[in-house]
Scaffold this motif. Structure first.
Motif, PDB file in Angstrom:
ATOM      1  N   SER A  83       7.636   0.156   9.030  1.00  0.00           N
ATOM      2  CA  SER A  83       9.252   0.131   8.713  1.00  0.00           C
ATOM      3  C   SER A  83       9.902   1.360   8.485  1.00  0.00           C
ATOM      4  CB  SER A  83       9.275  -0.895   7.721  1.00  0.00           C
ATOM      5  OG  SER A  83       9.425   0.117   6.974  1.00  0.00           O
ATOM      6  N   VAL A  98       4.400  -3.606   8.003  1.00  0.00           N
ATOM      7  CA  VAL A  98       4.859  -5.031   7.391  1.00  0.00           C
ATOM      8  C   VAL A  98       3.827  -5.597   8.138  1.00  0.00           C
ATOM      9  CG1 VAL A  98       6.675  -6.124   8.220  1.00  0.00           C
ATOM     10  CG2 VAL A  98       7.232  -3.722   8.386  1.00  0.00           C
ATOM     11  N   PHE A 140       5.687  -5.053   3.034  1.00  0.00           N
ATOM     12  CA  PHE A 140       5.925  -5.857   3.245  1.00  0.00           C
ATOM     13  C   PHE A 140       5.103  -6.689   3.995  1.00  0.00           C
ATOM     14  CE2 PHE A 140       9.544  -2.741   3.468  1.00  0.00           C
ATOM     15  CZ  PHE A 140       9.802  -2.500   2.680  1.00  0.00           C
ATOM     16  N   ASP A 141       5.648  -8.051   3.819  1.00  0.00           N
ATOM     17  CA  ASP A 141       5.076  -9.412   4.591  1.00  0.00           C
ATOM     18  C   ASP A 141       5.891 -10.364   5.344  1.00  0.00           C
ATOM     19  OD1 ASP A 141       3.234 -11.469   4.951  1.00  0.00           O
ATOM     20  OD2 ASP A 141       2.922 -12.553   2.527  1.00  0.00           O
ATOM     21  N   GLU A 142       6.403 -10.386   6.775  1.00  0.00           N
ATOM     22  CA  GLU A 142       6.538 -11.094   6.825  1.00  0.00           C
ATOM     23  C   GLU A 142       6.004 -11.874   7.170  1.00  0.00           C
ATOM     24  OE1 GLU A 142       9.617  -9.426   9.547  1.00  0.00           O
ATOM     25  OE2 GLU A 142      10.267  -8.264   7.959  1.00  0.00           O
TER      26      GLU A 142
END
Lengths: 324, 324
Positions: A83, A98, A140-142
């Motif tokens: 990101s 991410v 980040f964890d999406e």
């Protein structure tokens, strides 16, 4: 190689200014990847020579080709994107990874670099990996929606990389988990991530942990499935040594003896005092001497001044105590 | 139902001159502190406008000039020195830890100039934000001057009360105190309440206390009877506050932290609208502030902006339902 108070570095060294410029140019496609790699190799050799001149026992490649320690791996993995810039402290920023899908390693990430740096020296060069818990914690964890699933997927990928390093001849494999002390309630997950990451290895395994409320996680840290625990000590005035006093452990303690976030070098005397305090708790064979953390935020001059003092302090203690 | 932000906002990534690059130039002696301050002004204006353009009703100055919530105030008081880096909660974000070396003193306003600048450059009301006395004390290291955390926190409350009164005098219509630490230390709830009484003494404007990074289930009784009008609760880090809000007092207002300021995954407007409708079963809409769970500086700039746009979109949907 010494028998007592083995000296090594934690991982990164400062990149020379011309390499920083070249990285920026390569990012803008103003120079080719090959031109950049040529400069990275020269800078790697420079740091290998400096470490030999310092007479350090176990060397690192200095990570001239890496940016952030989590982002570098994420960049080379399927299922992870990068990101925008996020601040970590002061005026320091990093491109935060991410997770966007199941994570796979298309090919070995660090093995060619390790082979190159090991080809430059007869001294052992450490293989340097970032641990699964830390990569997950700093991303980040999406995709996963579960920290455990995220960490264990990464652990399998890091294990593949570690096995490839070992197959290439690497005898010291460090899997850094600076985030390990972040959440005391997740220490079991840190340990499980490291267990999976180190499966099938007979190389000496090391993990580096920093910045934390160690008091609450210390028992957990002592049980991590690695041979060497590399802990920052100088930054917290060696308070952590108190915990070793009443614990029996076979683990080697890699003792951080100087803060990497200050410009000025700590005195030789202060580092000697730190090493002496550790020797009151553990035998010399169970102590390695290191900086508190990677040195990439310092200049070469600052790093060398600090490392020279570290080596002098170590040699003074060895001489005084008759340690080989 | 008003929309607001909780505090910090990404400092770089917009169209204003790059503050990070300016600080690097300052480090190298290539620019002046005045030039960096001028660029911080530009960024502050841009960040205010970005919130207004997203449709936020009550904005903050984005804390563009703050390194963090601790040193920003500690540097302006007497009794503090500033020490090594330490982790800020479970984030990959670090701050230099304030060290209490003697009696805490406050002699002149620390944040009023920045508040006045922000108010003068915003078409929407600007919320003034202070780190609360309990959290400022808890995130510092006590070395001298006090017998323990209790007396330190009470003196910090006096100092921050002076600061809050100065902000009130400067025209702040709403003053927020950030107290994330109390969530993790239910044993200190009485100290927190005593310090809270001191810190709001003489304030006639609206006051808020914001908590984040966890739910308030362990401190709910005390927190909900603290002297602040608005209680900020984090509904994004975990689900625990859905129970807390079931007994929300009729004379309080809720800071409803429903958008996750720490993950890039975007909430949908429908999810936000549904959450607003759900919370309105416990808190009437004219007592609701809808906001991210925490500051937004954990995100890249464009994600922070998108999160605010979604937040407003979701709240507008909920407003339509209320009207219908």
């Amino acid at each position: 190689m010494h028998n007592n108070l083995i000296t090594t570095a934690v991982g990164s060294y400062p990149k020379p200014p011309h390499l920083m410029e070249a990285r920026a140019k390569a990012a803008r496609a103003q120079i080719s990847r090959d031109e950049l790699m040529d400069l990275e190799k020269k800078a790697t050799e420079h740091w290998i020579r400096l470490q030999e001149d310092l007479d350090m026992d176990i060397l690192v490649d200095g990570e001239m080709y890496r940016g952030d320690m989590a982002t570098y791996f994420a960049e080379n993995l399927e299922g992870m994107d990068i990101s925008g810039l996020v601040r970590s402290y002061g005026n320091r920023y990093y491109r935060k990874p991410v997770a966007t899908g199941a994570i796979k390693r298309p090919k070995a990430i660090t093995v060619d670099w390790w082979k190159y740096s090991q080809s430059l020296t007869d001294r052992p060069v450490k293989g340097m990996l970032t641990g699964p818990y830390t990569i997950a914690d700093w991303s980040f964890d999406e995709h996963f929606g579960s920290r455990e699933a995220f960490v264990l997927n990464l652990a399998r990928v890091i294990n593949e990389e570690a096995r490839d390093l070992q197959a290439a001849g690497c005898r010291y494999i460090q899997i850094d988990e600076p985030a390990a002390s972040t959440r005391p309630e997740e220490m079991a997950l840190v340990a499980e991530g490291l267990r999976v990451s180190t499966e099938g290895l007979d190389a000496v395994t090391i993990t580096h942990i920093c910045y934390g409320d160690f008091a609450t996680v210390f028992d957990g840290i002592l049980t991590l499935p690695v041979d060497v625990l590399d802990l920052e000590m100088a930054n917290s005035d060696y308070h952590l040594l108190e915990y070793f006093e009443d614990k029996k452990t076979d683990k080697i303690l890699a003792l951080g003896v100087f803060d990497v976030h200050h410009h000025a070098p700590e005195s030789i005397e202060a580092m000697e005092a730190g090493i002496e305090r550790a020797l009151n708790v553990l035998p010399g064979k169970q102590i390695w001497v290191t900086p508190d953390c990677g040195l990439k935020t310092r200049t070469e001059e600052e790093s060398m001044a600090k490392l020279k003092n570290m080596m002098q302090a170590t040699n003074n203690v060895r001489a005084r105590r008759g340690l080989s | 139902m008003l929309t607001t932000t909780v505090g910090n906002y990404p400092k770089i990534g917009g169209k204003a001159p790059n503050l990070r690059a300016a600080k690097n130039r300052l480090d190298r002696g290539e620019t002046s502190p005045e030039e960096v301050a001028r660029i911080a002004d530009e960024v502050t204006k841009e960040v205010l406008q970005e919130q207004i353009d997203a449709g936020v009703d009550l904005v903050t100055d984005g804390q563009i000039r703050w390194d963090d919530g601790q040193t920003y105030f500690a540097r302006g008081m007497t009794g503090f020195s500033i020490k090594g880096l330490t982790r800020y909660f479970d984030n990959n974000t670090y701050y230099r830890q304030p060290v209490v070396e003697g009696k805490i003193g406050w002699s002149s306003p620390i944040s009023t100039d920045h508040f006045t600048f922000a108010s003068g450059n915003s078409s929407k009301p600007v919320k003034a934000i202070l780190t609360g006395p309990y959290s400022l004390g808890r995130l510092s290291v006590l070395e001298a001057g006090y017998e323990g955390l209790g007396p330190l926190v009470l003196d910090l409350a006096e100092a921050l009360n002076n600061e809050a009164l100065a902000l009130q005098k400067a025209g702040a219509s709403i003053i927020q105190f950030d107290e994330p630490c109390i969530l993790r230390h239910p044993e200190d709830i009485d100290l927190f309440l005593e310090a809270s009484e001191r810190v709001v003494r003489g304030l006639t404007v609206k006051t808020a206390v914001y908590t984040y990074f966890a739910d308030a289930s362990k401190v709910a009784d005390g927190l909900l009877r603290s002297p602040f009008l608005i209680i900020g609760l984090d509904f994004a880090s975990s689900d625990g506050n859905w129970q807390v809000v079931e007994k929300f007092p009729a004379d309080k207002e809720l800071g409803f932290g429903i958008v996750n300021g720490r993950n890039t995954g975007l909430e949908t407007a429908d999810q936000i609208a549904q959450a607003c409708q759900r919370v309105m079963q416990h808190v009437p809409q004219d007592r609701l502030y809808v906001n991210p769970n925490s500051g937004l500086e954990y995100l890249p700039r464009e994600k922070a902006q998108q999160k605010l746009e979604r937040l407003v979109e979701g709240v507008n949907k909920a407003r339509e339902v209320v009207r219908a």
